[in-house]
Design a protein around this motif. Structure first.
Motif, PDB file in Angstrom:
ATOM      1  N   SER A 220      12.036   8.983  -0.002  1.00  0.00           N
ATOM      2  CA  SER A 220      13.451   9.302  -0.278  1.00  0.00           C
ATOM      3  C   SER A 220      13.885   8.749  -1.629  1.00  0.00           C
ATOM      4  N   THR A 221      13.187   7.709  -2.067  1.00  0.00           N
ATOM      5  CA  THR A 221      13.729   6.909  -3.164  1.00  0.00           C
ATOM      6  C   THR A 221      13.918   7.695  -4.455  1.00  0.00           C
ATOM      7  N   TRP A 222      12.933   8.532  -4.817  1.00  0.00           N
ATOM      8  CA  TRP A 222      12.987   9.103  -6.166  1.00  0.00           C
ATOM      9  C   TRP A 222      14.168  10.028  -6.391  1.00  0.00           C
TER      10      TRP A 222
ATOM     11  N   VAL B 104       0.852  -1.185   0.000  1.00  0.00           N
ATOM     12  CA  VAL B 104       0.000   0.000   0.000  1.00  0.00           C
ATOM     13  C   VAL B 104       0.892   1.241   0.000  1.00  0.00           C
ATOM     14  N   GLU B 105       0.684   2.096  -0.976  1.00  0.00           N
ATOM     15  CA  GLU B 105       1.517   3.294  -1.138  1.00  0.00           C
ATOM     16  C   GLU B 105       0.612   4.520  -1.203  1.00  0.00           C
ATOM     17  N   ARG B 106       0.895   5.517  -0.361  1.00  0.00           N
ATOM     18  CA  ARG B 106      -0.033   6.662  -0.250  1.00  0.00           C
ATOM     19  C   ARG B 106      -0.017   7.519  -1.512  1.00  0.00           C
TER      20      ARG B 106
ATOM     21  N   GLY C 188      21.289   6.792  -6.241  1.00  0.00           N
ATOM     22  CA  GLY C 188      21.216   5.434  -6.802  1.00  0.00           C
ATOM     23  C   GLY C 188      22.514   4.652  -6.781  1.00  0.00           C
ATOM     24  N   GLY C 189      23.494   5.114  -6.016  1.00  0.00           N
ATOM     25  CA  GLY C 189      24.770   4.386  -5.957  1.00  0.00           C
ATOM     26  C   GLY C 189      24.631   3.136  -5.101  1.00  0.00           C
ATOM     27  N   PHE C 190      25.400   2.099  -5.449  1.00  0.00           N
ATOM     28  CA  PHE C 190      25.407   0.898  -4.592  1.00  0.00           C
ATOM     29  C   PHE C 190      26.841   0.403  -4.422  1.00  0.00           C
TER      30      PHE C 190
ATOM     31  N   GLY D 153      14.628   2.535   8.363  1.00  0.00           N
ATOM     32  CA  GLY D 153      15.956   3.037   8.728  1.00  0.00           C
ATOM     33  C   GLY D 153      17.011   2.572   7.737  1.00  0.00           C
ATOM     34  N   VAL D 154      16.590   2.273   6.513  1.00  0.00           N
ATOM     35  CA  VAL D 154      17.551   1.769   5.515  1.00  0.00           C
ATOM     36  C   VAL D 154      18.211   2.977   4.841  1.00  0.00           C
ATOM     37  N   MET D 155      19.375   3.290   5.351  1.00  0.00           N
ATOM     38  CA  MET D 155      20.067   4.505   4.902  1.00  0.00           C
ATOM     39  C   MET D 155      20.604   4.350   3.486  1.00  0.00           C
TER      40      MET D 155
ATOM     41  N   GLY E  14      19.530   2.437   0.666  1.00  0.00           N
ATOM     42  CA  GLY E  14      18.475   1.573   0.114  1.00  0.00           C
ATOM     43  C   GLY E  14      18.873   0.836  -1.145  1.00  0.00           C
ATOM     44  N   PHE E  15      19.807   1.416  -1.912  1.00  0.00           N
ATOM     45  CA  PHE E  15      20.155   0.767  -3.182  1.00  0.00           C
ATOM     46  C   PHE E  15      21.259  -0.261  -3.009  1.00  0.00           C
ATOM     47  N   SER E  16      22.004  -0.163  -1.912  1.00  0.00           N
ATOM     48  CA  SER E  16      22.976  -1.209  -1.592  1.00  0.00           C
ATOM     49  C   SER E  16      22.301  -2.311  -0.788  1.00  0.00           C
TER      50      SER E  16
HETATM   51  C1  LIG Z   1      19.869  13.133  -1.873  1.00  0.00           C
HETATM   52  C2  LIG Z   1      19.875  11.678  -1.573  1.00  0.00           C
HETATM   53  C3  LIG Z   1      20.805  10.847  -2.206  1.00  0.00           C
HETATM   54  C4  LIG Z   1      20.825   9.488  -1.914  1.00  0.00           C
HETATM   55  N1  LIG Z   1      21.724   8.671  -2.553  1.00  0.00           N
HETATM   56  C5  LIG Z   1      21.732   7.333  -2.313  1.00  0.00           C
HETATM   57  C6  LIG Z   1      22.613   6.477  -3.000  1.00  0.00           C
HETATM   58  O1  LIG Z   1      23.404   6.883  -3.837  1.00  0.00           O
HETATM   59  N2  LIG Z   1      22.584   5.151  -2.697  1.00  0.00           N
HETATM   60  C7  LIG Z   1      21.729   4.630  -1.759  1.00  0.00           C
HETATM   61  O2  LIG Z   1      21.731   3.426  -1.525  1.00  0.00           O
HETATM   62  N3  LIG Z   1      20.880   5.450  -1.103  1.00  0.00           N
HETATM   63  C8  LIG Z   1      20.845   6.774  -1.354  1.00  0.00           C
HETATM   64  N4  LIG Z   1      19.972   7.586  -0.682  1.00  0.00           N
HETATM   65  C9  LIG Z   1      19.131   6.985   0.365  1.00  0.00           C
HETATM   66  C10 LIG Z   1      17.941   6.274  -0.244  1.00  0.00           C
HETATM   67  O3  LIG Z   1      17.183   7.223  -0.905  1.00  0.00           O
HETATM   68  C11 LIG Z   1      17.136   5.575   0.825  1.00  0.00           C
HETATM   69  O4  LIG Z   1      17.975   4.644   1.492  1.00  0.00           O
HETATM   70  C12 LIG Z   1      15.943   4.822   0.278  1.00  0.00           C
HETATM   71  O5  LIG Z   1      15.245   5.587  -0.647  1.00  0.00           O
HETATM   72  C13 LIG Z   1      14.993   4.412   1.390  1.00  0.00           C
HETATM   73  O6  LIG Z   1      13.910   3.782   0.814  1.00  0.00           O
HETATM   74  P1  LIG Z   1      12.616   3.394   1.639  1.00  0.00           P
HETATM   75  O7  LIG Z   1      11.789   2.543   0.755  1.00  0.00           O
HETATM   76  O8  LIG Z   1      13.016   2.823   2.945  1.00  0.00           O
HETATM   77  O9  LIG Z   1      11.890   4.766   1.992  1.00  0.00           O
HETATM   78  P2  LIG Z   1      11.109   5.827   1.139  1.00  0.00           P
HETATM   79  O10 LIG Z   1      11.715   6.005  -0.187  1.00  0.00           O
HETATM   80  O11 LIG Z   1      10.969   7.030   1.979  1.00  0.00           O
HETATM   81  O12 LIG Z   1       9.707   5.170   0.882  1.00  0.00           O
HETATM   82  C14 LIG Z   1       8.678   5.095   1.833  1.00  0.00           C
HETATM   83  C15 LIG Z   1       7.353   5.085   1.094  1.00  0.00           C
HETATM   84  O13 LIG Z   1       6.325   4.802   2.025  1.00  0.00           O
HETATM   85  C16 LIG Z   1       5.185   5.541   1.646  1.00  0.00           C
HETATM   86  N5  LIG Z   1       4.332   5.698   2.837  1.00  0.00           N
HETATM   87  C17 LIG Z   1       4.703   6.254   4.012  1.00  0.00           C
HETATM   88  N6  LIG Z   1       3.661   6.248   4.868  1.00  0.00           N
HETATM   89  C18 LIG Z   1       2.641   5.674   4.243  1.00  0.00           C
HETATM   90  C19 LIG Z   1       1.300   5.388   4.626  1.00  0.00           C
HETATM   91  N7  LIG Z   1       0.840   5.729   5.825  1.00  0.00           N
HETATM   92  N8  LIG Z   1       0.497   4.783   3.727  1.00  0.00           N
HETATM   93  C20 LIG Z   1       0.962   4.445   2.511  1.00  0.00           C
HETATM   94  N9  LIG Z   1       2.214   4.698   2.094  1.00  0.00           N
HETATM   95  C21 LIG Z   1       3.050   5.301   2.947  1.00  0.00           C
HETATM   96  C22 LIG Z   1       5.758   6.849   1.148  1.00  0.00           C
HETATM   97  O14 LIG Z   1       4.872   7.567   0.324  1.00  0.00           O
HETATM   98  C23 LIG Z   1       7.015   6.386   0.428  1.00  0.00           C
HETATM   99  O15 LIG Z   1       6.807   6.168  -0.949  1.00  0.00           O
HETATM  100  C24 LIG Z   1      19.913   8.945  -0.968  1.00  0.00           C
HETATM  101  C25 LIG Z   1      18.984   9.785  -0.364  1.00  0.00           C
HETATM  102  C26 LIG Z   1      18.961  11.138  -0.651  1.00  0.00           C
HETATM  103  C27 LIG Z   1      17.947  11.970   0.018  1.00  0.00           C
END
Ligand SMILES: Cc1cc2nc3c(=O)[nH]c(=O)nc-3n(C[C@H](O)[C@H](O)[C@H](O)COP(=O)(O)OP(=O)(O)OC[C@H]3O[C@@H](n4cnc5c(N)ncnc54)[C@H](O)[C@@H]3O)c2cc1C
Length: 806
Positions: A43-45, A34-36, A49-51, A347-349, A351-353
């Motif tokens: 953070s993902t978009w 489920v995605e809002r 994107g480095g790994f 807490g996946v800092m 995410g792409f690795s």
């Molecule tokens: C500038 C920048 C550069 C980065 N560069 C890298 C990189 O080079 N390599 C790397 O590995 N990582 C990088 N990262 C980190 C990476 O972006 C994150 O580790 C990763 O995106 C985390 O993914 P996630 O799915 O945990 O969280 P998110 O991407 O935050 O996804 C969470 C999702 O949950 C949805 N959601 C939340 N609450 C609800 C709800 N109540 N109902 C429905 N949906 C909900 C949100 O809409 C969102 O889409 C970077 C981050 C930033 C900001």
């Protein structure tokens, strides 16, 4: 939308999509995400994107390598291009200390399964023509690094899951979670309710809010992070190839190619926590944060110095986006204690690795009941109540600012300290203790000489702690030492079903009343789950002790196995302090301190009894990790200070001296005692790690019995042994490779200098063909040099154990 399903994954970032895919890959297809907003809307978009495959934990390194292979897999399944650029990556060193650290890391990569090699400045320049290598000493190249398209990768994972039966609901907001009395959940969304067995919090930037819906505190903090995109760089327009992912560790920056320009990301020192009071639901799928050029200016200038061509190309775009950090920078994965069927995957800092690696672990946990191997580094239960909101902020900020800092094994970072202190903290301070935190509690590591600063110099080699720790060790061996071990975990388990419960849970025989036994815990797979000490205080009452930092991990296991049992499990770690004395003079000290009989017959080795020690009512346990005659005293914390003063006063004539954890580890190493997280982990069965001597295989029933029995006589690849290393000025710490000529012969699990035997010692898993190697035929990487090593036939100190049994 389905009204009933097995699992609801909340969040459609890279992590949620990877969880959905892995649940289907491992066999559960009745699952939904489920995605809002739209997939990648957190953070993902906007990620770079480095790994990377490199990591200092072997299981995390293995999972990262696995995760990289998943991108190709889902691209093939789904037909969705993931935009994979497998360019390789180079970590570069510009200081001698960093170069030493890199060479040390390279040696350990053999053990971690990472195929890397060292490169000199010339080769670095060839691979990355835009770098200034004038002060670069060298680098470490790993071919399994690169970058990925965040959108493509997330969609490929989600589509592959959908093709296997999963469903994805976008523009659907989870508004609440209702836990039902049978342990299942109602997921309340703005499009209707979904009934499910399991809920997964993969809500990334909103993980704290989705945690709160179930009463779960998630110790993370989003941090702002910048990267810049440059215009075209002339050298790259003409470059026949693609730049590797470059990490300048000393400059705390990374760079990769983006078309004919570059992407430069920086970890600035004056970092900015974001949304400290919670992430707004309005923060959207295309939002970015205002850039803070002032804050990152000096970091950017360093980048321009390292890569001068960037200055000419100019900045095309600045991206500032938030992403989340746990206090130690590692993910928070697994079942959440006290909330049945609620799973953390946040807490996946990186995410792409790490996205697919954590998703695999979580899916194994949910489907098989346990993950494969030792995943404690990412286990959500490695934190406890001490990891409050303010702790998470301070530690997250500290981690961010030290993302590429040179970390020595004896480093103790200062943020959020002191947090918890023991009842005798001020006494230890007066004695000039150097502290390190364990599960939030300040514990004495060693005692600096009076008049000197109680600070340890971070180093891969022997530090300023070496000589004082030696004196502490000798005091214990020759007279008597006293140590605050309050950080030890203490669980009281009692009730009418306590005996059958304990007998089922522990693989050892239960002790008789008043006695103590070592208590291994096994997983159903027969692998190790714990190495505890079990004291029987009454027919139906036990005190169980273990490593303090494992409190939540142990408590979750106790509770998960207690269903329907009439028992009470109480974690008494905070309310009880623990003070231990050890050494040949310790019986004399006990005799002075208590009116109880302390002779060998009345208080034998491995016995436990309630005794007043001076003014304090104590549970006295006759055992010691030092390998000496010794006593551990468990005492209500309110008495601890008085007890400590009393023992110090009485022990004065016996030469009593405080000692710390460093000395304890060294003394234990001289006895070849293993410890949890090093020699004993879920990677090993009792037969592999020598814990089988405590397992009662004849017992009719205990968790893991069948698997442990089958494994008992199996041929194992390695055996746990003690090593003596002919080292010069450093000792090993863990994961250093062992060589027999040029053959890889095993790896070190822990090491220390044995001060009272005058040897550098280690515990190690050595591959069976090399167990018969003659003295000095093996060698071990000590920092960056191979040094001769020999397998010890017996512990170097008191092999018969007569001193601790005396
Ligand atoms: C500038 C920048 C550069 C980065 N560069 C890298 C990189 O080079 N390599 C790397 O590995 N990582 C990088 N990262 C980190 C990476 O972006 C994150 O580790 C990763 O995106 C985390 O993914 P996630 O799915 O945990 O969280 P998110 O991407 O935050 O996804 C969470 C999702 O949950 C949805 N959601 C939340 N609450 C609800 C709800 N109540 N109902 C429905 N949906 C909900 C949100 O809409 C969102 O889409 C970077 C981050 C930033 C900001």
């Amino acid at each position: 939308m389905k009204e009933h399903t097995r699992v609801v994954v909340i969040g459609g970032g890279i992590v949620g999509a990877a969880v959905l895919y892995h649940l289907t890959k491992l066999g559960w297809s009745d699952v939904v995400l489920v995605e809002r907003k739209q997939l990648t809307a957190g953070s993902t978009w906007h990620a770079a994107g480095g790994f990377h495959a490199m990591n200092s934990d072997p299981n995390v390194a293995r999972l990262q390598a696995y995760g990289i292979s998943v991108y190709k897999e889902v691209e093939e399944i789904s037909g969705q291009d993931v935009g994979m650029h497998l360019t390789g990556g180079i970590n570069i060193a510009a200081t001698p200390e960093r170069w030493e650290a890199i060479r040390y890391e390279h040696a350990r990569h053999k053990v971690l399964g990472i195929d890397s090699h060292l490169v000199g400045p010339e080769e670095i320049k060839k691979l990355c023509p835009i770098i200034d290598v004038s002060n670069v000493i060298g680098g470490l190249f790993d071919g399994n690094e690169g970058n990925i398209d965040p959108y493509g990768a997330t969609h490929a994972l989600a589509k592959s899951a959908r093709m296997a039966g999963a469903e994805v609901y976008v523009n659907t907001m989870v508004e609440d979670l209702v836990h039902k009395s049978d342990g299942t959940w109602t997921v309340v969304t703005d499009k209707g309710n979904i009934q499910c067995e399991h809920v997964v919090n993969a809500a990334g930037l909103w993980a704290r809010e989705v945690g709160a819906m179930a009463g779960v505190h998630v110790p993370i903090i989003p941090m702002e992070h910048h990267y810049i995109l440059t215009g075209d760089i002339d050298e790259l327009v003409e470059f026949d190839g693609e730049l590797p992912m470059m990490i300048d560790l000393d400059g705390e920056m990374y760079l990769r190619q983006e078309q004919n320009g570059a992407l430069l990301g920086v970890y600035e020192k004056n970092s900015t926590p974001w949304a400290v009071d919670g992430t707004s639901w309005d923060y959207g799928e295309t939002d970015l944060l205002e850039s803070r050029l002032d804050d990152i200016e000096s970091a950017l200038m360093q980048g321009f110095e390292r890569f001068p061509a960037l200055g000419d190309a100019g900045i095309r775009r600045i991206v500032n986006g938030p992403f989340t950090f746990a206090p130690d920078g590692n993910p928070l994965v697994g079942p959440v204690r006290g909330v049945q069927n609620y799973w953390s995957c946040c807490g996946v800092m990186a995410g792409f690795s790490q996205g697919s690696g954590v998703a695999l672990v979580l899916s194994q946990w949910m489907i098989d009941g346990e993950p494969e191997g030792d995943v404690f580094a990412m286990d959500v239960n490695r934190f406890g109540a001490y990891a409050t909101k303010s702790y998470a902020i301070e530690k997250g900020k500290e981690f961010y600012e030290n993302r590429f800092a040179l970390l020595c094994p004896n480093d103790e970072w200062p943020a959020a300290r002191p947090l918890k202190v023991s009842a005798i903290h001020d006494r230890l301070q007066q004695a000039n203790a150097v502290f390190g935190p364990s599960f939030g509690l300040e514990t004495p590591l060693w005692f600096a000489p009076q008049g000197s600063e109680p600070i340890e110099t971070p180093s891969f080699r022997r530090s300023n702690a070496h000589a004082p720790v030696g004196e502490e060790c000798r005091a214990v061996r020759d007279s008597v030492g006293i140590i605050d071990i309050s950080s030890i975990a203490k669980y009281e388990i009692s009730g009418p079903d306590a005996v059958s419960y304990m007998d089922h849970l522990f693989a050892s025989r239960l002790p008789d009343i008043g006695r103590i036994r070592m208590g291994p815990l096994l997983l159903p797979s027969g692998h190790m789950k714990g190495d505890l000490t079990v004291m029987r205080l009454a027919e139906e009452k036990f005190m169980v002790t273990g490593s303090g930092y494992l409190q939540e991990f142990h408590m979750l296991w106790f509770e998960q196995n207690s269903s329907g049992k009439k028992i009470r499990i109480v974690n008494r770690t905070d309310e009880l302090s623990a003070i231990a004395i050890a050494g040949p003079g310790s019986r004399e000290l006990m005799a002075l301190a208590t009116s109880a009989d302390v002779d060998k017959k009345s208080m034998p080795f491995m016995s436990a009894q309630y005794v007043d020690v001076g003014p304090a009512p104590c549970l006295v346990a006759r055992l010691s990790f030092t390998g000496e005659l010794g006593y551990e005293m468990y005492v209500p914390s309110a008495y601890a200070r008085r007890l400590y003063d009393y023992l110090l006063e009485l022990g004065d004539s016996l030469g009593i001296r405080p000692f710390g954890i460093r000395a304890l580890v060294s003394l234990g190493m001289e006895k070849s005692f293993g410890i949890w997280s090093r020699e004993f982990t879920p990677d090993y069965t009792p037969a592999m790690c020598g814990m089988d001597r405590f397992v009662d295989y004849d017992k009719a029933d205990f968790v893991g019995r069948e698997a442990a029995l089958a494994d008992r006589d199996a041929k194992h690849e390695h055996k746990l042994v003690a090593l003596e290393i002919d080292s010069i000025d450093a000792d090993v710490w863990g994961y250093e490779p062992i060589w027999h000529k040029d053959d890889y012969a095993g790896f070190v699990t822990s090491g220390a200098y044995g001060h009272t035997v005058g040897k550098s010692l280690a515990m190690a898993y050595v591959r069976t063909p090399y167990l018969g190697a003659a003295n000095g035929e093996l060698s071990v990487h000590v920092v960056d040099q191979r040094r001769p090593a020999s397998i010890l036939a017996e512990p170097p100190h008191d092999p018969s154990g007569s001193r601790m049994r005396s």
